[in-house]
Design an enzyme around this catalytic site. Structure first.
Site, mmCIF file in Angstrom:
data_model
loop_
_atom_site.group_PDB
_atom_site.id
_atom_site.type_symbol
_atom_site.label_atom_id
_atom_site.label_comp_id
_atom_site.label_asym_id
_atom_site.label_seq_id
_atom_site.Cartn_x
_atom_site.Cartn_y
_atom_site.Cartn_z
ATOM 1 C CG HIS A 154 18.249 -7.550 10.344
ATOM 2 N ND1 HIS A 154 19.130 -7.282 11.365
ATOM 3 C CD2 HIS A 154 17.054 -7.028 10.717
ATOM 4 C CE1 HIS A 154 18.500 -6.615 12.318
ATOM 5 N NE2 HIS A 154 17.241 -6.453 11.943
ATOM 6 N NE ARG A 172 21.236 -4.829 18.151
ATOM 7 C CZ ARG A 172 20.016 -5.185 17.784
ATOM 8 N NH1 ARG A 172 19.842 -6.307 17.069
ATOM 9 N NH2 ARG A 172 18.977 -4.457 18.117
ATOM 10 C CB VAL A 181 15.210 -5.278 6.780
ATOM 11 C CG1 VAL A 181 16.482 -6.064 7.087
ATOM 12 C CG2 VAL A 181 15.523 -4.024 5.982
ATOM 13 C CB THR A 237 -0.930 0.032 1.223
ATOM 14 O OG1 THR A 237 -0.154 0.199 2.424
ATOM 15 C CG2 THR A 237 -1.745 -1.245 1.329
ATOM 16 C CB ALA A 281 14.425 0.444 8.484
#
Length: 316
Positions: A179, A155, A126, A105, A122
């Protein structure tokens, strides 16, 4: 890119925790001239825009205001954070169908607006949603960027710096692959202040098993944060800001992203986490990190998992 040398404009789709954190980071870094925020929660967007206005005297001017998809007509970037967040115990891949329906949409009216800039995605999962954005938009693959393993790499760098008691800025190490649960650390290419990571770790008495445990903790960190506070947003929002700056400032900088591989690692026709050169054209070059045989096997396994899900979700 549209009007880049005159007026840099970003359209943010999704004003949840990640979106609003991204908007704040953009103001802090004084990136772009105009930030348009689009969300179905219009009152929240209006409130956020008013709140962010008050930051400007202490940072710098950035015209922040609510808008619609039509505002993408002359935008340089469209940043997509809209989607259902991950719940405790849920994987990022569990979100595929929910967030793919939302994405459909969004992308169509953005393209119909005449948008000719770059998408940065993001929303989770992802890697799948970045691939979907490229296919739904029909844009060249270099103009659709996913955050990929940018947050995971951050991280990992934090974990290594803490464990080895070194300045974070000296850590050059990446997480590659999906990810998600299929991600892995690229040990062979990792360095601390120019020295091989494995050599530095060995000198400090840190074994491969201990590094592997640290990698596992890194992989699970997102879930740990979600369990404690319900969501993660500062890290990924800052990753988005960094990508936005690289594009808008034409930096030609190497960043870990979700990239459209075409032969790298022997993979094709999917987005997956790997470093790439980012500039005003989007993805200028995809870099193939040297991998050990074990790491290459993990990359292939991660890719197969993503391809299976993509085939089911996107009908490929």
């Amino acid at each position: 890119m549209a009007n880049q040398t005159i007026h840099q404009k970003v359209v943010l789709i999704g004003d949840g925790a990640v979106g609003s954190s991204y908007a704040f980071a953009m103001l802090q870094q004084q990136i772009a001239d105009e930030l348009v925020i689009v969300d179905i929660q219009t009152d929240h967007v209006s409130g956020d825009a008013l709140d962010l206005e008050d930051v400007q005297p202490l940072t710098g001017p950035l015209n922040v205001h609510p808008g619609t998809y039509q505002d993408a007509t002359d935008a340089d970037l469209v940043v997509i954070t809209a989607g259902v967040p991950r719940k405790p115990g849920e994987t990022r891949l569990d979100l595929v169908n929910k967030n793919l329906n939302i994405l459909k949409t969004i992308v169509k009216p953005i393209v119909e607006s005449g948008f000719a800039g770059i998408f940065i995605v993001a929303a989770n999962p992802v890697d799948i949603l970045t691939m979907a954005t490229q296919k739904l938009s029909g844009f060249p693959r270099e103009r659709v960027i996913g955050t990929g393993t940018s947050l995971d790499s951050s991280r990992w760098q934090v974990a290594l710096a803490n464990r080895l008691s070194v300045d974070l800025r000296t850590v050059d190490a990446y997480i590659l692959g999906e990810h998600g649960d299929g991600q892995f650390a690229a040990y062979q290419a990792a360095a601390i202040a120019g020295q091989p990571l494995l050599a530095v770790a060995a000198k400090q008495g840190v074994s491969q098993l201990q590094l592997t445990d640290l990698e596992t903790t890194t992989r699970k960190k997102g879930g740990s944060i979600i369990g404690l506070k319900g969501a993660t947003f500062y890290g990924v929002a800052t990753s988005l800001m960094r990508l936005s700056r690289a594009v808008l400032h034409n930096e030609n900088i190497v960043l870990p992203i979700g990239a459209p591989v075409d032969g790298q690692y022997g993979l094709h026709d999917l987005y997956i986490g790997t470093p790439a050169v980012i500039n005003a054209q989007g993805i200028a070059q995809i870099l193939e990190v040297p991998l050990s045989a074990d790491e290459q096997a993990k990359m292939v396994a991660s890719a197969k998992s993503l391809q299976a899900i993509a085939a089911d979700a996107l009908g490929d």
